[in-house]
Write a protein that holds these residues in place. Structure first.
Motif, PDB file in Angstrom:
ATOM      1  N   HIS A  42       0.790  -1.221  -0.042  1.00 16.22           N
ATOM      2  CA  HIS A  42       0.039  -0.118   0.007  1.00 16.22           C
ATOM      3  C   HIS A  42       0.743   1.266   0.004  1.00 16.22           C
ATOM      4  CE1 HIS A  42      -3.309  -2.415   1.729  1.00 16.22           C
ATOM      5  NE2 HIS A  42      -3.628  -2.137   0.434  1.00 16.22           N
ATOM      6  N   ASP A  45       2.744   2.777  -3.944  1.00 15.22           N
ATOM      7  CA  ASP A  45       2.338   3.606  -4.834  1.00 15.22           C
ATOM      8  C   ASP A  45       1.932   4.936  -4.164  1.00 15.22           C
ATOM      9  OD1 ASP A  45      -0.080   3.231  -3.410  1.00 15.22           O
ATOM     10  OD2 ASP A  45      -1.202   2.605  -5.340  1.00 15.22           O
ATOM     11  N   SER A  47      -0.173   5.542  -1.794  1.00 16.79           N
ATOM     12  CA  SER A  47      -1.532   5.842  -1.447  1.00 16.79           C
ATOM     13  C   SER A  47      -1.697   5.989   0.105  1.00 16.79           C
ATOM     14  CB  SER A  47      -2.384   4.641  -1.873  1.00 16.79           C
ATOM     15  OG  SER A  47      -1.904   3.385  -1.750  1.00 16.79           O
ATOM     16  N   SER A  48      -0.910   5.260   0.960  1.00 21.44           N
ATOM     17  CA  SER A  48      -0.951   5.458   2.446  1.00 21.44           C
ATOM     18  C   SER A  48      -0.155   6.583   3.032  1.00 21.44           C
ATOM     19  CB  SER A  48      -0.462   3.985   3.043  1.00 21.44           C
ATOM     20  OG  SER A  48       1.071   3.912   2.843  1.00 21.44           O
TER      21      SER A  48
END
Ligand SMILES: NC(=O)c1ccc[n+]([C@@H]2O[C@H](COP(=O)([O-])OP(=O)(O)OC[C@H]3O[C@@H](n4cnc5c(N)ncnc54)[C@H](O)[C@@H]3O)[C@@H](O)[C@H]2O)c1
Ligand SMILES: [Zn+2]
Ligand SMILES: [Zn+2]
Length: 347
Positions: A42, A45, A47-48
């Protein structure tokens, strides 16, 4: 030293970086195995927001001590060890209460965020404070030991509520965490542990790991099945190991009056709550984060075979194959569970 570096989002490369410096109270570990965690995928990329490049990720690892810093007396060069993914201070009010997972100065290895940056174990060497290191028995391989972090998470979650012997439980999610929670519930004395997932192959694995009933959520309502198997009463405890709205609601709906829901999954930042059901049926909601001192117990249960991790390991691959395995995990290729990378192949 050789390292798998996240140099930009979705860009991993094998590169040469400086070996980390060893300070007082720390040990240098030559990494033998390091698992790829869902949180790494996660973070990969962006996103977190927890793996800001450049960063060497990896917090589920094991290896041998290569050097011991000043002031460390309980560990020696050559010891086979694993370590907690959380670096805690040992001094704040939480640490003093033994709640080291809630430490005010908590850092996770292989994480870089707005507050801190800490190199992880997808590399030949990693440096960690000696107080988070645990010695491994000969019977536990390095690849298995890389699963201890997740085992500790499962044992911690199950330890947070009282589970009388003979209880019935239902686990939502048969991923790495769910399948370990299932085993931890059996160890805790549950006589029946049901497990629900949308992936039949994972449920098949659950059967071999001690599940007494498996529910394919995509075909039949797991709540209805749990109620039917408990004479309409509901299970004593439900463990949510998915992290989505529907499974949080289903967890609440499947426990008996006065039962407990242990919340481990956390994909969705917010979910609706069946409030009146929780209140009028006096249901206990218990969040669980990481682990707090469960490593020795996790090692003991793994060593004696009470918790099995080998069936959860899809592949053990050299560090050089890391970029390819991250892409495969990121693409959610079916039938992939835990992938363990081996920066150093030695025993
Ligand atoms: N609290 C903690 O300390 C902690 C630690 C590690 C992971 N986690 C969280 O636990 C969760 C599980 O982690 P994991 O590594 O096992 O992930 P995973 O992806 O391996 O497993 C999740 C499983 O849930 C299943 N699933 C998805 N939708 C479902 C549904 N509607 N009903 C039933 N099953 C469904 C998937 O098929 C998969 O098998 C994640 O939310 C993760 O962030 C929490
Ligand atoms: Zn992890
Ligand atoms: Zn602390």
């Amino acid at each position: 030293m050789k390292a798998l570096l996240l140099s930009a989002y979705r860009q991993l490369e094998i590169t040469d970086i400086a070996q980390p410096a060893l300070n007082t109270g720390e040990v240098l570990i030559r990494v033998a195995a390091c698992g790829i965690c869902g949180s790494d995928v996660h973070g990969y990329d962006g996103s977190s927001g927890r793996r800001i490049p450049p960063i060497v990720m990896g917090h589920e690892a094991a290896g041998r001590i290569a050097a011991v810093g000043a002031g460390v007396s309980h560990l020696s060069e050559g010891d086979a060890v694993t370590f907690d993914s959380t670096v805690y201070c040992g001094k704040c009010a939480y640490c003093l209460r033994g709640e080291v997972n809630l430490c005010d100065r908590r850092q996770v290895l292989g994480v870089s965020c707005s507050d801190y940056r800490r190199a992880g174990a997808f590399a030949e060497y990693v440096v960690v404070p000696a107080h988070i290191v645990y010695r491994l028995p000969d019977s536990v391989s390095f690849a298995e030991a890389a699963m201890l972090e997740a085992v500790a998470v499962a044992i911690h979650a199950v330890s947070l509520v009282e589970i009388p012997r003979g209880s019935a439980a239902l686990v939502f999610g048969a991923g790495t965490i769910g399948l370990l929670v299932l085993q931890a519930l059996r160890v805790a004395g549950c006589s029946r542990v049901f497990i629900a997932d949308i992936d039949p192959s994972r449920l098949k694995l659950a059967q071999t790991l001690g599940a007494t009933g498996t529910f394919l959520s995509s075909e039949a309502d797991p709540v209805a099945q749990a109620l039917e198997l408990t004479d309409g009463v509901g299970v004593d405890v439900a463990v949510e190991a998915v992290g989505r709205a529907e499974t949080v609601a289903a967890s609440v709906n499947s426990v008996r009056k006065g039962g407990s829901v242990i919340l481990v999954g956390n994909i969705a930042p917010e979910v609706p709550l069946p409030l009146q059901k929780v209140v009028t049926r006096q249901i206990r909601l218990q969040g669980s984060c990481a682990s707090a001192g469960e490593y020795p117990r996790a090692i003991e249960l793994m060593a004696k075979g009470a918790i099995q991790v080998k069936p959860l390991i899809t592949a053990v691959a050299p560090l050089e194959e890391g970029p390819r395995w991250f892409e495969r995990l990121y693409a959610r290729e079916p039938n992939l569970m835990k992938v363990v990378l081996t920066p150093g192949s030695f025993s």
